[in-house]
Design a protein around this motif. Structure first.
Motif, PDB file in Angstrom:
ATOM      1  N   ILE A   1       0.833  -1.199   0.000  1.00  0.00           N
ATOM      2  CA  ILE A   1       0.000   0.000   0.000  1.00  0.00           C
ATOM      3  C   ILE A   1       0.874   1.258   0.000  1.00  0.00           C
ATOM      4  O   ILE A   1       1.869   1.334   0.709  1.00  0.00           O
ATOM      5  CB  ILE A   1      -0.937  -0.002   1.231  1.00  0.00           C
ATOM      6  N   HIS A   2       0.520   2.238  -0.835  1.00  0.00           N
ATOM      7  CA  HIS A   2       1.215   3.524  -0.764  1.00  0.00           C
ATOM      8  C   HIS A   2       0.244   4.679  -0.532  1.00  0.00           C
ATOM      9  O   HIS A   2       0.662   5.757  -0.092  1.00  0.00           O
ATOM     10  CB  HIS A   2       2.067   3.774  -2.019  1.00  0.00           C
ATOM     11  N   SER A   3      -1.065   4.474  -0.795  1.00  0.00           N
ATOM     12  CA  SER A   3      -2.018   5.538  -0.470  1.00  0.00           C
ATOM     13  C   SER A   3      -3.416   4.967  -0.340  1.00  0.00           C
ATOM     14  O   SER A   3      -3.764   3.987  -1.016  1.00  0.00           O
ATOM     15  CB  SER A   3      -2.010   6.648  -1.533  1.00  0.00           C
ATOM     16  N   MET A   4      -4.194   5.580   0.545  1.00  0.00           N
ATOM     17  CA  MET A   4      -5.610   5.234   0.658  1.00  0.00           C
ATOM     18  C   MET A   4      -6.400   6.503   0.965  1.00  0.00           C
ATOM     19  O   MET A   4      -5.954   7.364   1.726  1.00  0.00           O
ATOM     20  CB  MET A   4      -5.849   4.150   1.717  1.00  0.00           C
TER      21      MET A   4
ATOM     22  N   VAL B   1     -10.087  -2.977  -9.056  1.00  0.00           N
ATOM     23  CA  VAL B   1     -10.278  -1.920 -10.043  1.00  0.00           C
ATOM     24  C   VAL B   1      -9.234  -2.005 -11.152  1.00  0.00           C
ATOM     25  O   VAL B   1      -9.541  -1.838 -12.324  1.00  0.00           O
ATOM     26  CB  VAL B   1     -10.231  -0.531  -9.367  1.00  0.00           C
ATOM     27  N   ARG B   2      -7.997  -2.275 -10.763  1.00  0.00           N
ATOM     28  CA  ARG B   2      -6.913  -2.312 -11.757  1.00  0.00           C
ATOM     29  C   ARG B   2      -5.825  -3.260 -11.312  1.00  0.00           C
ATOM     30  O   ARG B   2      -5.475  -3.323 -10.136  1.00  0.00           O
ATOM     31  CB  ARG B   2      -6.324  -0.908 -11.945  1.00  0.00           C
ATOM     32  N   GLU B   3      -5.275  -4.003 -12.275  1.00  0.00           N
ATOM     33  CA  GLU B   3      -4.132  -4.880 -12.042  1.00  0.00           C
ATOM     34  C   GLU B   3      -3.038  -4.465 -13.025  1.00  0.00           C
ATOM     35  O   GLU B   3      -3.113  -4.801 -14.217  1.00  0.00           O
ATOM     36  CB  GLU B   3      -4.513  -6.354 -12.287  1.00  0.00           C
ATOM     37  N   GLY B   4      -2.068  -3.689 -12.566  1.00  0.00           N
ATOM     38  CA  GLY B   4      -0.999  -3.240 -13.441  1.00  0.00           C
ATOM     39  C   GLY B   4       0.324  -3.894 -13.091  1.00  0.00           C
ATOM     40  O   GLY B   4       0.445  -4.603 -12.085  1.00  0.00           O
TER      41      GLY B   4
ATOM     42  N   ARG C   1      -7.560  -0.928  -5.561  1.00  0.00           N
ATOM     43  CA  ARG C   1      -8.691  -1.605  -4.930  1.00  0.00           C
ATOM     44  C   ARG C   1      -9.635  -0.576  -4.324  1.00  0.00           C
ATOM     45  O   ARG C   1      -9.195   0.465  -3.836  1.00  0.00           O
ATOM     46  CB  ARG C   1      -8.221  -2.548  -3.802  1.00  0.00           C
ATOM     47  N   THR C   2     -10.913  -0.865  -4.361  1.00  0.00           N
ATOM     48  CA  THR C   2     -11.866  -0.110  -3.555  1.00  0.00           C
ATOM     49  C   THR C   2     -12.479  -1.072  -2.555  1.00  0.00           C
ATOM     50  O   THR C   2     -12.661  -2.264  -2.846  1.00  0.00           O
ATOM     51  CB  THR C   2     -12.986   0.528  -4.404  1.00  0.00           C
TER      52      THR C   2
ATOM     53  N   THR D   1     -16.282   4.129   2.711  1.00  0.00           N
ATOM     54  CA  THR D   1     -15.747   3.682   1.433  1.00  0.00           C
ATOM     55  C   THR D   1     -14.326   4.204   1.259  1.00  0.00           C
ATOM     56  O   THR D   1     -14.005   5.301   1.728  1.00  0.00           O
ATOM     57  CB  THR D   1     -16.634   4.150   0.266  1.00  0.00           C
ATOM     58  N   THR D   2     -13.482   3.420   0.624  1.00  0.00           N
ATOM     59  CA  THR D   2     -12.092   3.819   0.435  1.00  0.00           C
ATOM     60  C   THR D   2     -11.552   3.271  -0.878  1.00  0.00           C
ATOM     61  O   THR D   2     -11.959   2.196  -1.338  1.00  0.00           O
ATOM     62  CB  THR D   2     -11.198   3.327   1.593  1.00  0.00           C
ATOM     63  N   THR D   3     -10.661   4.036  -1.491  1.00  0.00           N
ATOM     64  CA  THR D   3      -9.917   3.585  -2.659  1.00  0.00           C
ATOM     65  C   THR D   3      -8.444   3.540  -2.290  1.00  0.00           C
ATOM     66  O   THR D   3      -7.923   4.491  -1.700  1.00  0.00           O
ATOM     67  CB  THR D   3     -10.122   4.529  -3.856  1.00  0.00           C
ATOM     68  N   MET D   4      -7.782   2.441  -2.611  1.00  0.00           N
ATOM     69  CA  MET D   4      -6.389   2.231  -2.236  1.00  0.00           C
ATOM     70  C   MET D   4      -5.542   1.905  -3.456  1.00  0.00           C
ATOM     71  O   MET D   4      -6.002   1.224  -4.373  1.00  0.00           O
ATOM     72  CB  MET D   4      -6.277   1.082  -1.224  1.00  0.00           C
ATOM     73  N   SER D   5      -4.316   2.389  -3.437  1.00  0.00           N
ATOM     74  CA  SER D   5      -3.371   2.093  -4.504  1.00  0.00           C
ATOM     75  C   SER D   5      -2.169   1.361  -3.915  1.00  0.00           C
ATOM     76  O   SER D   5      -1.622   1.771  -2.885  1.00  0.00           O
ATOM     77  CB  SER D   5      -2.916   3.384  -5.193  1.00  0.00           C
TER      78      SER D   5
END
Length: 350
Positions: free
Chosen positions: A75-78, A99-102, A108-109, A121-125
């Motif tokens: 994880i680097h940001s949420m 959401v995305r697989e790079g 992820r949400t 609710t949260t979105t994480m990178s």
């Protein structure tokens, strides 16, 4: 389900894990659907608060998402939004969406729901470790000078609700006498109680940091403005029989006042503004050094508020490992409303 705090009966506490690991334990619901989880144990409702402790939902969303990414992604940001107050008497359901697989980043949400409604609710990178290349730009805010970590002496006495999974030691407000609120800094040392297990890995330390990042976050606005936030006197009316809930709240507020350097029986002065409502709206965490800290060792946090107005406030927080490593930067905005003066009753005279 309305009278159950968890979806399934909680297992015995695992003595090989720290208290915060047990608190944040999740139960996978693969039989119901993919990437669905629920809280294994009841969640804490701070005395006098509108709902469950927000840090628990933040941390459990992170823990759920971490289970869905490759082991070499961190994880680097949420970025989170508090939608409704969580109810400690019913289970929380966590739904993870891919959401995305790079190659270098994954998104992820996670939505936390109760009674069919989203409460959070949260979105994480997530970033693949060591993907920045051999040559990088690097800098970090330094740990403030003359900061000395506390000892563990009296650690159990520093427990504000009798069962907190983390300990904190607050430091006097920096620039307290400044006439500019944005120049003031609130500071504390914080750590998870016990020792986080090796089995938990760095993910357990990240979840613990997320849990603790919500400690007195939006409360910074109240502290730098000298607002009364301890509620009405906790003594029962004459002749009334104190309830266990009243006793818990009174003890919590007394220890809260002591942590602020106040006498435990001190009450609000007549000219002191009082908080009418203070709740978090959103919460963001930027994780900088996910493997260079332990959440069960003392970490230093410093908070400042760049702005407040229109019934809201914004707070920035830096979190450091004891060796001076900047491990996270956090932001939070929340509702900060004052109790308004009661308007005078209209005269009955014409």
């Amino acid at each position: 389900m309305a009278d159950r705090t968890t979806l399934v009966r909680p297992p015995p506490v695992d003595p090989t894990k720290s208290q915060i690991e047990n608190v944040l334990e999740l139960t996978a619901l693969g039989q119901i659907g993919p990437d669905m989880f629920t809280n294994t144990r009841p969640l804490w409702h701070p005395p006098g608060a509108r709902g469950i402790y927000g840090g628990a939902v933040i941390a459990q969303c992170l823990a759920a998402a971490q289970r869905t990414v490759p082991a070499n992604f961190t994880i680097h940001s949420m970025h989170c939004y508090f939608v409704l107050a969580g109810d400690a008497t019913i289970p929380v359901m966590y739904y993870v969406e891919h959401v995305r697989e790079g190659k270098s980043y994954a998104t992820r949400t996670v939505q936390a729901r109760q009674g069919g409604k989203a409460i959070f609710t949260t979105t994480m990178s997530f970033v693949r470790e060591n993907s920045g290349g051999q040559r990088m730009v690097q800098h970090a805010v330094p740990l403030p000078d003359d900061i000395v970590p506390p000892t563990d002496e009296g650690l159990e006495a520093d427990d504000e609700d009798g069962n907190a999974p983390f300990a904190s030691r607050r430091i006097a407000i920096l620039n307290k006498d400044s006439t500019n609120s944005h120049e003031k800094r609130t500071r504390q040392w914080i750590k998870a109680r016990g020792k986080i297990s090796e089995a938990g890995g760095h993910q357990a330390h990240l979840s613990a940091l997320a849990y603790m990042s919500d400690s007195y976050f939006i409360g910074t606005v109240a502290r730098i403005h000298g607002l009364w936030r301890f509620g009405a006197p906790t003594n029962p009316p004459p002749g009334a029989i104190p309830t266990p809930e009243m006793a818990v709240r009174k003890n919590y507020m007394r220890k809260l006042k002591e942590s602020e350097g106040l006498h435990p029986d001190q009450e609000r002065s007549s000219d002191q503004p009082e908080i009418g409502m203070m709740v978090s709206l959103d919460h963001s965490i930027y994780f900088h050094e996910p493997r260079r800290f332990r959440a069960d060792e003392w970490m230093f946090t410093e908070m400042a508020s760049p702005w407040s107005g229109d019934g809201r406030g914004v707070v920035q927080q830096h979190m450091f490992a004891a060796d001076g490593t900047l491990v996270a930067t956090c932001f939070q905005e929340g509702v900060v409303r004052l109790k308004q003066d009661t308007p005078p009753k209209p005269s009955s005279r014409l």
